[in-house]
Design a protein around this motif. Structure first.
Motif, PDB file in Angstrom:
ATOM      1  N   ALA A 198       0.566  -9.268  -8.426  1.00 55.19           N
ATOM      2  CA  ALA A 198       0.638  -9.553  -6.992  1.00 55.19           C
ATOM      3  C   ALA A 198       0.315  -8.315  -6.170  1.00 55.19           C
ATOM      4  N   THR A 199       0.802  -7.164  -6.608  1.00 58.60           N
ATOM      5  CA  THR A 199       0.509  -5.911  -5.895  1.00 58.60           C
ATOM      6  C   THR A 199      -0.976  -5.608  -5.959  1.00 58.60           C
TER       7      THR A 199
ATOM      8  N   ARG B 134       0.830  -1.208   0.000  1.00 60.91           N
ATOM      9  CA  ARG B 134       0.000   0.000   0.000  1.00 60.91           C
ATOM     10  C   ARG B 134       0.864   1.257   0.000  1.00 60.91           C
ATOM     11  N   ARG B 135       1.905   1.278   0.816  1.00 62.28           N
ATOM     12  CA  ARG B 135       2.761   2.466   0.875  1.00 62.28           C
ATOM     13  C   ARG B 135       3.447   2.722  -0.464  1.00 62.28           C
ATOM     14  N   ALA B 136       3.850   1.661  -1.141  1.00 64.45           N
ATOM     15  CA  ALA B 136       4.517   1.833  -2.434  1.00 64.45           C
ATOM     16  C   ALA B 136       3.564   2.425  -3.473  1.00 64.45           C
ATOM     17  N   VAL B 137       2.326   1.928  -3.514  1.00 65.51           N
ATOM     18  CA  VAL B 137       1.351   2.454  -4.476  1.00 65.51           C
ATOM     19  C   VAL B 137       0.984   3.898  -4.145  1.00 65.51           C
TER      20      VAL B 137
ATOM     21  N   GLY C 191       7.099   1.736 -12.218  1.00 66.34           N
ATOM     22  CA  GLY C 191       6.715   0.335 -12.113  1.00 66.34           C
ATOM     23  C   GLY C 191       6.780  -0.116 -10.669  1.00 66.34           C
ATOM     24  N   VAL C 192       5.755  -0.823 -10.205  1.00 62.98           N
ATOM     25  CA  VAL C 192       5.682  -1.307  -8.824  1.00 62.98           C
ATOM     26  C   VAL C 192       5.364  -2.794  -8.864  1.00 62.98           C
ATOM     27  N   ASN C 193       6.113  -3.576  -8.078  1.00 63.60           N
ATOM     28  CA  ASN C 193       5.852  -5.014  -8.055  1.00 63.60           C
ATOM     29  C   ASN C 193       6.105  -5.564  -6.658  1.00 63.60           C
ATOM     30  N   THR C 194       5.305  -6.551  -6.289  1.00 64.27           N
ATOM     31  CA  THR C 194       5.380  -7.169  -4.963  1.00 64.27           C
ATOM     32  C   THR C 194       5.646  -8.649  -5.105  1.00 64.27           C
ATOM     33  N   GLY C 195       6.457  -9.166  -4.204  1.00 61.64           N
ATOM     34  CA  GLY C 195       6.716 -10.599  -4.223  1.00 61.64           C
ATOM     35  C   GLY C 195       7.967 -10.940  -3.452  1.00 61.64           C
TER      36      GLY C 195
ATOM     37  N   PRO D 123      -2.951   1.760 -11.295  1.00 66.09           N
ATOM     38  CA  PRO D 123      -3.684   2.218 -10.109  1.00 66.09           C
ATOM     39  C   PRO D 123      -4.224   3.629 -10.337  1.00 66.09           C
ATOM     40  N   LEU D 124      -5.520   3.798 -10.059  1.00 66.97           N
ATOM     41  CA  LEU D 124      -6.139   5.110 -10.281  1.00 66.97           C
ATOM     42  C   LEU D 124      -6.276   5.915  -8.997  1.00 66.97           C
TER      43      LEU D 124
END
Length: 739
Positions: free
Chosen positions: A631-632, A550-553, A583-587, A662-663
């Motif tokens: 994943a995010t 959430r913080r990254a987005v 670019g944002v990615n989680t994993g 993400p909007l």
């Protein structure tokens, strides 16, 4: 002992020095304005918390209000109206005492009596008919005489003003309440004045008494006290409120009380047939006003209604009545602890009520000594105890001391009617605690600096402080963890850099990177590195954060918003506008201290990181500013609104992944946009089913709202697939062969 003094000696000396400075203020060797202001704030708060509230109907205020001015004319009114008002109050309403918060210093010529007198002595002195008629009318036209007659034999108290304004005195003062020399050899600081504005002699002669209504204004412009006596040419004159009380009680003698034969005035005593009425005062012979509540704590009645007899009899019968004004144009508004604009007449009503019920707060001379003693106790306890305690125990001790100070102070106020100062003791307690904590902090900061020197090369500086509080809990060794990574890059940076001078380019990058870094740090991200114009950051390490995705987005969305502000500044300098892709990615990824013996860095590695970098690279392919991985999106789909963009297979990765834009937070968009997203989702469904006609139809409808790059991209793809169909085995995935 030597070691003990070496360790604590300087702290003790500094604490004693602070204590001595505040003790000097408490002993009134000098004054510290800030402490006086804090004491006033505490006094006002304490007063408001403990006011009884409600309406006291023993005292009524006949108000010269806007309504009365509209009906009876502008002020001052003719004395015939005032005589009628006095007669109405006593003869019709049968009040007990009447006090005027008004001065009648000038004769009333509004009847034309002076002009008729002049005619009677000159042109018409030989006219017998005029003389007879004038003689008959004269008593009716002499408004001052009518007013004096209305005062005669009645318990009416007039008001007057003492001042130091240059000029002649007006009117006549009443007899002093205390003769010259009454305080000879005594320690009392009464206000002294050289001039007065008082009532006409004929009024003063008929009135039962008079009192000044001079307020005692504190340094902050607020009225908290009323002086019971003030000095004019060595003689002492009572206040309006005191004069009203004495008139009510049959004019008892005012007796100053000096406890134990000392020189400090502590109170005044009125010896009545029912006993002794005590009025506590301070060194200025002033009493604290016992405010009952905000304005309106005493009933107000319009003077016009009273004069016309419209006020019910029971509302005023047997009451103490004060005549004053709330009309703004008559300038009798005061600043008080219970209201910035408060009718001056109601301050006298509060004081009269307090004197009659014996509820006045006391601030006797020994309060100064009590304040000094409480400061000494605080100093002894905190100066010598706090350095021996741990930070937690020192905090608890400081809270106990502060709580005891406040509790004792409130108890004395509520149950002993004692107004004991509090600000200086509280400031001393807080200052000594802050001094102890600051000393400990700077000593402990050596350890923190050592920690920073050891780990600062690995960990971003913004997290060193938090980690240094518990260094044993952190390790720079590599480990596997689920984190979120963010990559951002400036589009077309090479072209931009070629059009700027080196110093301009440096300034531009400093502004851009500074703004973006501030966003990342505010969202508790770890700033990994700058790669030219690119930024790499991650969330969830070294300080664990369950909300890393959430913080990254949030950071990505805020970076795009801040970029708009940066571009406005660049445009003002004539520099090109910047556009960035994120670019944002989680994993799962590996995080830790990595590098060579020559140089290491605390960073992240793995397929998840590589995919994050690829997502940033393809933002321009879809005309969007941010792309997040599947994943995010799965972690945050209940919190944010996402637009699915595609399913892609990036270079170096065989498995396809969904990509999303993400909007913003859920609930932050209108119905039209949500319907547009639903239509877009149908487009993707038809597109992947190779139903080109339906997909194209919806895309064309969506394009009517404005040409969105994404819609045009898919229209072009559909056109290409019409000419070269992908075949039945097509999985709807877009493959990128470049990074």
């Amino acid at each position: 002992m030597k070691q003990f003094l070496k360790k604590y000696g300087y702290r003790y000396l500094l604490g004693v020095a602070v204590s001595l400075v505040l003790l000097g203020h408490a002993a009134k060797l000098y004054r510290i304005g800030l402490l006086d202001r804090l004491d006033a704030i505490i006094y006002d708060t304490r007063l408001r918390w403990t006011m009884p509230g409600g309406v006291d109907r023993r005292i009524a205020i006949v108000d010269i209000d806007e309504k009365s001015l509209a009906k009876l004319g502008h002020w001052p009114w003719g004395r015939d109206k005032l005589a009628a008002l006095v007669n109405e109050l006593f003869d019709h309403y049968h009040i007990s005492v009447l006090g005027f918060d008004v001065v009648f210093a000038e004769p009333d010529d509004s009847s034309g009596l002076a002009s008729l007198d002049a005619l009677a002595r000159t042109q018409l002195k030989d006219s017998s008919s005029f003389q007879r008629t004038f003689k008959t009318l004269r008593p009716q036209l002499d408004y001052d005489a009518r007013f004096a007659k209305a005062l005669s034999g009645r318990p009416v108290v007039l008001g007057f003003v003492l001042s130091n304004n240059p000029g002649a005195n007006s009117g006549t003062l009443p007899a002093p309440v205390l003769a010259a020399g009454a305080f000879a050899g005594r320690d009392i600081d009464v206000e002294r004045y050289s001039n007065f504005d008082a009532n006409l002699a004929e009024f003063q002669k008929e009135a039962a008494g008079a009192g000044h209504f001079n307020p005692l204004v504190d340094s902050d412009g607020v009225i908290r006290r009323l002086p019971m006596i003030e000095e004019y040419r060595g003689k002492y004159y009572q206040s309006l409120s005191l004069a009203v009380v004495r008139a009510l009680l049959g004019q008892p003698r005012l007796v100053p009380v000096f406890p134990d034969g000392g020189s400090d005035l502590e109170r005044f005593a009125l010896h009545t047939s029912q006993g002794i009425l005590s009025i506590p005062v301070d060194e200025n012979a002033a009493a604290l006003i016992p405010f009952r509540g905000p304005q309106g704590s005493f009933p107000y009645y319009s003077a016009a209604d009273v004069l016309a007899g419209r006020t019910p009899l029971d509302e005023l019968r047997g009451r103490i009545v004060l005549v004053g004004t709330t009309a703004p144009g008559l300038n009798d508004q005061r600043s008080t602890p219970v209201g910035d604009t408060y009718a001056g007449v109601e301050t006298h009503a509060n004081m009269i009520a307090g004197m009659l019920e014996g509820g006045l707060k006391e601030k006797p001379p020994y309060v100064r000594g009590a304040d000094v003693i409480q400061l000494m106790l605080v100093a002894v306890v905190m100066v010598f105890l706090l350095p021996l305690l741990s930070p937690l125990r020192a905090t608890l001790a400081a809270l106990v001391v502060a709580g005891a100070l406040v509790g004792i102070n409130l108890s004395l106020w509520r149950y002993a009617d004692l107004a004991l100062p509090l600000a200086t003791a509280l400031v001393l307690a807080i200052s000594l605690y802050a001094l102890d904590m600051a000393w400990g902090y700077f000593v402990e900061s050596r350890t923190k600096r050592q920690f920073a020197n050891l780990f600062g090369q690995y960990v971003p500086p913004e997290l060193v402080e938090e980690m240094s509080r518990d260094p044993e809990s952190y390790s720079m060794a590599g480990r596997r963890a689920e984190l979120t990574v963010l990559f951002s890059d400036v589009r077309g940076f090479t072209t931009i850099s070629e059009g700027l001078q080196p110093e301009q380019l440096a300034q531009l990058m400093n502004e851009y990177l500074g703004a973006m870094t501030e966003v990342i740090r505010r969202e508790r991200g770890t700033l990994d590195k700058y790669i030219g114009d690119a930024i790499m950051a991650f969330w969830g390490a070294p300080v664990a954060d369950p909300e890393h995705a959430r913080r990254a987005v949030v950071a990505a969305l805020e970076m795009q918003r801040r970029l708009t502000e940066v571009n406005r500044g660049l445009a003002a300098k004539g520099w090109p506008e910047l556009k960035i892709g994120i670019g944002v990615n989680t994993g799962p990824m590996t995080v830790g201290d990595m590098g060579s013996p020559v140089r290491k860095a605390y960073t992240v590695m793995g397929d998840t990181v590589n995919l994050g970098a690829r997502l940033e690279g393809i933002t321009k392919q879809y005309g969007v500013g941010i792309i997040v991985g599947e994943a995010t999106r799965n972690l945050l789909q209940r919190e944010f609104v996402f637009r699915e963009l595609d399913r892609v297979r990036v270079k170096g990765k065989a498995e396809p992944v969904g990509i999303y834009e993400p909007l913003g937070p859920v609930g932050g968009f209108d119905q039209a946009l949500m319907e547009e997203i639903e239509s877009w989702d149908r487009v993707l469904g038809y597109y992947r089913a190779q139903d080109w006609n339906r997909a194209e139809q919806i895309l064309q409808e969506l394009s009517l709202g404005g040409e969105r790059y994404l819609y045009q991209l898919y229209l072009k793809r559909i056109a290409q697939y019409r000419e070269a169909p992908p075949g039945e085995g097509w999985d709807g995935v877009t493959t990128f062969e470049t990074k």
